[in-house]
Design an enzyme around this catalytic site. Structure first.
Site, short mmCIF file in Angstrom:
data_model
loop_
_atom_site.label_atom_id
_atom_site.label_comp_id
_atom_site.label_asym_id
_atom_site.label_seq_id
_atom_site.Cartn_x
_atom_site.Cartn_y
_atom_site.Cartn_z
CE LYS A 22 -3.55 11.31 -1.34
NZ LYS A 22 -2.15 10.88 -1.25
CG ASN A 23 -1.93 10.22 -5.01
OD1 ASN A 23 -1.75 10.94 -4.02
ND2 ASN A 23 -2.25 8.95 -4.90
CB CYS A 116 4.22 5.85 5.99
SG CYS A 116 3.72 4.89 4.58
NE ARG A 121 5.35 4.39 0.40
CZ ARG A 121 4.30 5.21 0.41
NH1 ARG A 121 3.67 5.42 1.53
NH2 ARG A 121 3.92 5.84 -0.67
CG ASP A 307 -3.57 4.35 -3.64
OD1 ASP A 307 -3.25 5.34 -4.32
OD2 ASP A 307 -2.76 3.71 -2.95
NE ARG A 399 -1.13 12.48 4.91
CZ ARG A 399 -0.05 11.74 4.74
NH1 ARG A 399 0.23 10.77 5.59
NH2 ARG A 399 0.76 11.94 3.71
#
Ligand code: EPZ
Length: 420
Positions: A22-23, A116, A121, A307, A399
């Site tokens: 994803k990143n 968030c 952030r 993460d 997500r």
């Protein structure tokens, strides 16, 4: 809203294929704005965040097709340079269009991303990178307004209060790719996703070196070519399934992964008692009879990834003895702890540190997801808890995990997605 209903107690075993990262995919989709040629991305994960980024670039002028994880993008010309609030508030990574639009169109108007669940952030380092390269950046009415008559290569220092920044390194690379002359970024982030973005930019015709080290050098120019590129595997998805194997005392084989990107996670799981069998693109994880607690210190790559912190907290919750976690990157990333405690976990939070005393058994409960990786941690706990666990607000999980419950179901988990 939807939730997962999980019946705990099943050992997971079998084989799954890991999706693309994803990143990596999110910034690389934004990077395609730099080119007026066709871009084809293989191994693109089908996630809510990816669909949001696709919507955003389509609004900016990109023609898109997305079929069986191959994403084709073509931006003959930029139609608009603004990223509206209703998209940016959904996905913070929208800020990647800032650097790409400045590079391609020399102007951009992107809504401030806001905070968030895992904490404030800031984007001061993103703005600093663009500013040093010659862009005029102003924050007004909740928007970042940037414009640049001419971008000029320079030495960019991205040292922030918490070290360097993955996002700011990438945004600065985008702008530097079109600046005249040479840009150096130090300290640059070394995450595999940053390397993947740099490798993609080079495949598209840019001239970048040093990716993976703390100094990245970019020679700016306008040459681009059509490109077909394969996104790297998602090391956090692989890490999450590795924890699923250990926590359920099962045995899971992952294909299409890259164990070389997971050394700190695999070392830590080995210390706890996982059996790790790895090859270049395949990983088999099982669990030894006795598990031991560990101390986890989150750090930028190649350190232990933030993460993966929530997933390890779920695992340590059922390992006899006392384990600790120190979260050095995001100050508020222990949101899963209170929900795990509702399942019987014994966790004490003191500032950026957590102390976890393993319990014999967790009990199923109704729990609520608060952010992407916390939701994965609650599913992992539900897989091993006694009885039924309901995880609500799983839109957080959608997500960042591609077909999560289908992959878990294939491994024998009793999990189903229901409408609340
Ligand atoms: C990326 O976020 C990832 N997101 C995050 O993954 C990941 O946790 C993080 O990198 C760290 O590895 C994406 O790639 C889309 P940072 P990013 O800028 O780029 C501070 C997930 O679960 N900072 O490296 O936003 C910041 O507050 C997500 O997939 C500044 O001070 O992270 C943090 O403390 C969550 N100023 C630290 O730096 C800035 O301008 C590292 O943040 C930018 C960041």
């Amino acid at each position: 809203m939807q939730c997962f209903v999980i019946e705990g107690g099943k050992k997971l075993s079998g084989e799954i294929r890991i999706s693309g990262a994803k990143n990596s995919a999110l910034p690389i989709i934004a990077a395609s704005l730099l080119s007026d040629k066709r871009v084809e991305l293989e191994n693109t994960p089908d996630l809510v965040d990816i669909r949001t980024m696709i919507e955003l670039v389509k609004q900016l002028g990109t023609e898109v097709t997305f079929h069986r994880n191959t994403l084709t993008l073509h931006t003959p010309k930029i139609k608009r340079v603004d990223a509206p609030y209703d998209i940016v508030r959904k996905m913070r990574a929208s800020y990647y269009v800032l650097g790409a639009l400045i590079a391609r169109a020399k102007k951009a108007k992107v809504s401030m991303p806001g905070g968030c669940a895992i904490g404030p952030r800031p984007i001061d380092l993103h703005i600093k990178g663009l500013d040093v390269l010659g862009a005029d950046v102003e924050i007004k009415d909740g928007f970042i307004n940037a414009r640049a008559r001419k971008l000029k290569g320079a030495a960019v220092d991205l040292q922030g209060p918490k070290g360097t920044s993955v996002g700011a390194t990438i945004n600065t690379m985008f702008a530097a790719a079109r600046a005249s002359g040479i840009t150096t970024i130090t300290p640059a982030a070394c995450e595999p996703e940053v390397v993947d973005v740099a490798d993609f930019l080079n495949a598209m015709g840019c001239t970048i070196s040093g990716q993976g080290t703390h100094t990245i050098t970019i020679r700016g120019h306008d040459y681009v070519r059509a490109v077909r590129y394969r996104i790297i595997p998602d090391r956090i998805e692989s890490g999450t399934f590795a924890v699923a194997a250990v926590i359920t005392r099962g045995k899971i084989t992952m294909r299409g992964c890259n164990p070389a990107h997971m050394t700190s996670v695999l070392d830590k799981l080995g210390e706890i008692g996982a059996k790790v069998n790895r090859s270049v693109s395949k990983l088999t994880i099982s669990s030894s009879r006795t598990l031991r607690p560990a101390n986890i210190f989150v750090a930028p790559y190649p350190g232990f990834p933030t993460d993966m912190q929530a997933q390890l907290m779920a695992l340590l919750s059922i390992v006899p003895g006392t384990g600790t976690i120190k979260e050095t990157i995001f100050p508020n990333r222990f949101m899963q702890a209170v929900e795990l405690m509702r399942m019987g976990a014994d966790i004490t939070i003191e500032g950026d540190s957590a102390v976890i005393n393993g319990v014999k058994r967790l009990s199923g409960a109704r729990v609520m997801a608060s952010d992407l990786r916390a939701s994965a941690a609650l599913v992992l706990a539900g897989l091993v808890a006694k009885g039924k666990t309901t995880v609500s607000r799983i839109y957080h999980l959608d997500r960042g995990y591609d077909r999560f419950e289908r992959k878990l179901g294939k491994l024998g988990a009793r999990i189903k997605r229901v409408n609340e």
